[in-house]
Design an enzyme around this catalytic site. Structure first.
Site, PDB file in Angstrom:
ATOM      1  N   ARG A 189       4.564   9.601   5.337  1.00 42.53           N
ATOM      2  CA  ARG A 189       5.821  10.032   4.694  1.00 42.53           C
ATOM      3  C   ARG A 189       5.872   9.580   3.239  1.00 42.53           C
ATOM      4  NH1 ARG A 189       9.416   6.092   8.504  1.00 42.53           N
ATOM      5  NH2 ARG A 189       7.808   6.765   9.951  1.00 42.53           N
ATOM      6  N   THR A 192      -3.105   5.702   4.538  1.00 44.87           N
ATOM      7  CA  THR A 192      -1.798   6.128   4.048  1.00 44.87           C
ATOM      8  C   THR A 192      -1.922   7.050   2.841  1.00 44.87           C
ATOM      9  OG1 THR A 192      -1.005   3.952   4.745  1.00 44.87           O
ATOM     10  CG2 THR A 192       0.514   5.292   3.510  1.00 44.87           C
ATOM     11  N   LYS A 240       0.824  -1.220   0.000  1.00 47.90           N
ATOM     12  CA  LYS A 240       0.000   0.000   0.000  1.00 47.90           C
ATOM     13  C   LYS A 240       0.853   1.263   0.000  1.00 47.90           C
ATOM     14  CE  LYS A 240       0.972   0.786   4.419  1.00 47.90           C
ATOM     15  NZ  LYS A 240       1.541   1.992   5.026  1.00 47.90           N
ATOM     16  N   VAL A 242      12.934   7.248   6.830  1.00 46.20           N
ATOM     17  CA  VAL A 242      12.932   6.219   5.795  1.00 46.20           C
ATOM     18  C   VAL A 242      11.604   6.236   5.051  1.00 46.20           C
ATOM     19  CG1 VAL A 242      12.979   3.733   5.362  1.00 46.20           C
ATOM     20  CG2 VAL A 242      14.584   4.752   6.990  1.00 46.20           C
TER      21      VAL A 242
END
Length: 328
Positions: A251, A244, A187, A275
């Site tokens: 991020r 998300t 995802k 990351v």
């Protein structure tokens, strides 16, 4: 009350530590830097979660042996690309303790999922995978969250469900380890694409199409890799995909948005400062699609945006003008 070890002191590791400590468990966190260890132990803070205050029953250490001593179970929460390297360093202290994978991603070099990596290093390991729609920023301040624990081991599922459950967290169980793990890993790529779409100024229609068709792609690949189709329409698939793709906490979405706005990959990585799993996962998913002959136009196009410098607006046009298809 349980004694719990968390391997990794990033935002997700610390958010889980806070939740478990607030559930009256003792939590030991392993970090690889003295700076983070001191910040947690002395100031009760995490640099990635500025709004969170760490309870006193969380302690941090640089020692794997100390972190895992007398522990009931282990949460593995490192960036996926470091999983094998770090697990090799602490596997001698694991014994029969369950290892719960909370990271989301693949090992790039081998194209393996993280449970495969750990099983390769320690065939007798007792493994579970914890996943679902969850931002660390929200879990750390007790916003209600629902996750799924997948394992072939009934005792692991019961232990995690009993330990994590409370007014601010609900845990479901699953037998589909592969599906739950793949949903969480794949995802991130679609979230990156959602960010690109936002960065070039596209709207809600595009976003809805991207999430829907993206779910279709990750389901096809996930089933080819051994996951169950129904799992990808649950918490670790559709649920995690929505949160998300939608949230500014992500991020992966943020990195995509920066690239959509014209930033280079290196500039996006620097600005996000953590990351970005999708960057490592896109070429793995692309390679797996080729290996298993799975059609994935969105993932293939995102690969070309990152690695072949395809212009994002051209990428959208390429997707919109593909040959005609039936939906199912």
């Amino acid at each position: 009350m349980k004694n719990i070890a968390i391997i990794g002191s990033g935002s997700w590791g610390i958010a889980l530590a806070i939740h478990l400590a607030n559930n009256e468990n003792n939590v030991k966190v392993w970090s690889f830097t003295q700076e983070e260890t001191d910040l947690i132990n002395k100031e009760r803070k995490c640099k990635f979660l500025p709004n969170a205050k760490l309870p006193e029953n969380i302690c941090c250490t640089l020692s794997f042996e100390e972190a895992l001593k007398d522990t009931d179970f282990i949460l593995h929460v490192t960036p996926s690309k470091f999983t094998r390297e770090i697990f090799k360093q602490y596997k001698q202290y694991v014994g029969n303790k369950p290892i719960i994978i909370c990271s989301k991603g693949f090992e790039k070099e081998s194209l393996k999922t993280l449970d495969e990596v750990i099983k390769e290093e320690m065939p007798e390991a007792r493994i579970g995978v914890l996943s679902g729609p969850s931002h660390a920023e929200e879990v750390s301040i007790a916003i209600p969250t629902v996750l799924v624990i997948a394992s072939k081991d009934e005792e692991i599922k019961k232990q995690i469900q009993d330990t994590f459950m409370g007014p601010n967290m609900r845990i479901y169980t699953s037998n589909d380890v592969k599906g739950v793990e793949l949903g969480g890993a794949l995802k991130n790529i679609i979230a990156f694409c959602a960010g690109v779409a936002a960065g070039i100024g596209l709207g809600d229609n595009t976003f809805a199409a991207l999430v829907t068709r993206g779910l279709s792609e990750l389901t096809r690949l996930g089933v080819a890799l051994g996951g169950e189709k129904e799992t990808f329409y649950g918490l670790s698939g559709l649920g995690d995909l929505i949160v998300t793709c939608l949230s500014e906490h992500s991020r992966n979405r943020r990195a995509g948005k920066l690239i959509g706005q014209g930033k280079t990959l290196e500039e996006a990585k620097k600005e996000v400062g953590m990351v970005i799993e999708s960057i490592d996962n896109i070429d793995v998913a692309y390679a797996l699609g080729k290996k298993y002959n799975v059609e994935m136009p969105i993932i293939e196009t995102s690969y070309n945006v990152i690695y072949n410098k395809l212009n994002p607006k051209t990428a959208v046009n390429n997707l919109m003008t593909r040959e005609k298809k039936n939906e199912i």
